[in-house]
Design an enzyme around this catalytic site. Structure first.
Site, PDB file in Angstrom:
ATOM      1  N   CYS A 141     -29.710  22.646 -28.360  1.00 34.96           N
ATOM      2  CA  CYS A 141     -31.068  22.915 -28.850  1.00 34.96           C
ATOM      3  C   CYS A 141     -31.447  24.381 -28.651  1.00 34.96           C
ATOM      4  CB  CYS A 141     -32.062  22.008 -28.134  1.00 34.96           C
ATOM      5  SG  CYS A 141     -31.849  21.970 -26.347  1.00 34.96           S
ATOM      6  N   HIS A 221     -38.877  23.567 -24.763  1.00 33.72           N
ATOM      7  CA  HIS A 221     -38.446  24.804 -24.102  1.00 33.72           C
ATOM      8  C   HIS A 221     -39.279  25.960 -24.668  1.00 33.72           C
ATOM      9  CE1 HIS A 221     -34.777  22.762 -22.830  1.00 33.72           C
ATOM     10  NE2 HIS A 221     -34.329  22.633 -24.057  1.00 33.72           N
TER      11      HIS A 221
END
Ligand SMILES: NC(=O)c1ccc[n+]([C@@H]2O[C@H](COP(=O)([O-])OP(=O)(O)OC[C@H]3O[C@@H](n4cnc5c(N)ncnc54)[C@H](OP(=O)(O)O)[C@@H]3O)[C@@H](O)[C@H]2O)c1
Length: 335
Positions: A141, A221
């Site tokens: 990711c 994130h």
């Protein structure tokens, strides 16, 4: 033309999303998903209409749980043109022999090493390189999020040096074992972190150093990005380049955190609150002393999902043009 037959081995955070995204396309279909445990996720998969396969020694446990398996993992692999392996990082590697024996193509995720397949994929950066390949790894990711912005900026202005700090969620929202932690954890402490070399597995010419930490959140994130560029440019020039990227979404209008980004995904009625795009605060895009800075947020559970669909399309040679595949994938899932 008949649809490409796709199987998903490992129906967890990534696997269940990849299955739904594949099923939304008109040139590929899911022929089965593999689970090791007959738990609630298996029950929901069955409810969604997926055929469930399992390891040979688990078939009976599925029968007993009232979720009959359609067959074994080997049976599923036999029926597929391509398997998307979404088992936990490090586990996927051990399945390579199964796929090789069956002569089936396979995709692994970012939890496996680049060396497992020799080709690390990000659609905008290297789609054409995956055309016809048998084994491909879709990068993590974080690496996906970094490649999506570094590649177009490098193409336009040249990246002399990339310095990135990754502020990472400590666990996924469904993870009752790992978190959230009550700490800020430099991770890893030894620097630079592995994220830079991982970006180089897709973009070998980028000079990049990264550091990372885990924090008490499960949502997304956040990356702080600093790029030293070859050519002079303005913040407006950078916005123009990023604005051409369909998997980059500018956020503003009162969005000051990852919490509000997830609220946008909810309001957009995205499946599972998924935010497939990088979320870049356009207001943060700044040129200071000749260097570029900005913030972006990455939804770890979903940004790799459209990338898996594109990787399938390239490997199965369903579309030779990366831009066309990206547009097709996006349209089908509602991005
Ligand atoms: N979550 C993220 O943020 C994220 C983001 C990008 C990439 N990735 C990568 O994607 C891959 C999958 O991660 P994930 O987060 O989706 O993991 P996950 O949620 O733990 O899902 C993995 C699934 O695989 C199944 N499994 C466990 N052991 C298995 C085995 N030996 N054989 C077959 N299936 C097994 C598990 O279900 P059952 O045992 O119940 O069948 C589990 O649901 C990893 O490489 C990871 O690094 C994860």
């Amino acid at each position: 033309m008949s649809k490409a037959k796709i199987a998903v081995n490992g129906y967890g955070t990534i696997g269940k999303r990849v299955a739904d995204a594949v099923q939304a396309q008109d040139d590929m279909e899911i022929i089965g998903v593999a689970k090791t445990r007959p738990n609630y996720e298996a029950a929901v998969a069955a409810q969604l209409g997926y055929d469930i396969y399992t390891l040979a020694d688990r078939v009976e446990s599925f029968e007993k749980a009232g979720i009959p398996a359609a067959g074994t993992l080997d049976d599923m692999v036999e029926k597929a043109d391509l398997v998307v392996d979404c088992t936990p990082g490090g586990v996927g590697e051990s399945n390579k022999a199964v796929y090789e024996k069956a002569g089936v193509k396979a995709i692994w995720q970012g939890g496996e090493d680049h060396e497992l397949t020799g080709f690390s994929f990000n659609a905008v950066s290297n789609y054409e390189g995956a055309l016809g390949l048998d084994f491909v790894r879709v990068v993590s990711c974080n690496t996906t999020g970094l490649c999506r912005v570094i590649y177009p900026i490098d193409r336009e202005f040249g990246v002399k040096k990339a310095r990135i700090t990754l502020v990472r969620r400590s666990a996924d929202p469904n993870d009752a074992k790992k978190g959230p932690i009550n700490a800020i954890v430099p991770n890893p402490i030894k620097l630079p972190s592995h994220h830079g070399p991982d970006v180089k597995s897709v973009l070998p010419n980028i000079n990049i150093s990264t550091m990372a930490m885990k924090i008490p959140t499960t949502l997304m994130h956040l990356h702080t990005i600093n790029l030293e560029l070859e050519k002079d440019c303005t913040a407006e020039d950078v916005k123009e380049v990023l604005g051409t990227q369909s998997r980059v979404r500018f956020v503003g209008q009162g969005i000051t955190s990852t919490a509000e980004i997830i609220e946008v995904a909810r309001d957009l009625k995205r499946p599972r609150n998924d935010m497939w795009e990088n979320c870049v605060w356009d207001e943060s895009i700044t040129i200071d002393d000749g260097e570029l800075y900005f913030f972006q947020a990455i939804h770890q559970e979903s940004d790799v999902v459209p990338e898996n669909v594109d990787a399938i399309r390239a490997m199965m040679e369903l579309e030779s043009d990366g831009a066309k595949s990206i547009a097709k994938t996006n349209k089908a899932i509602g991005l």
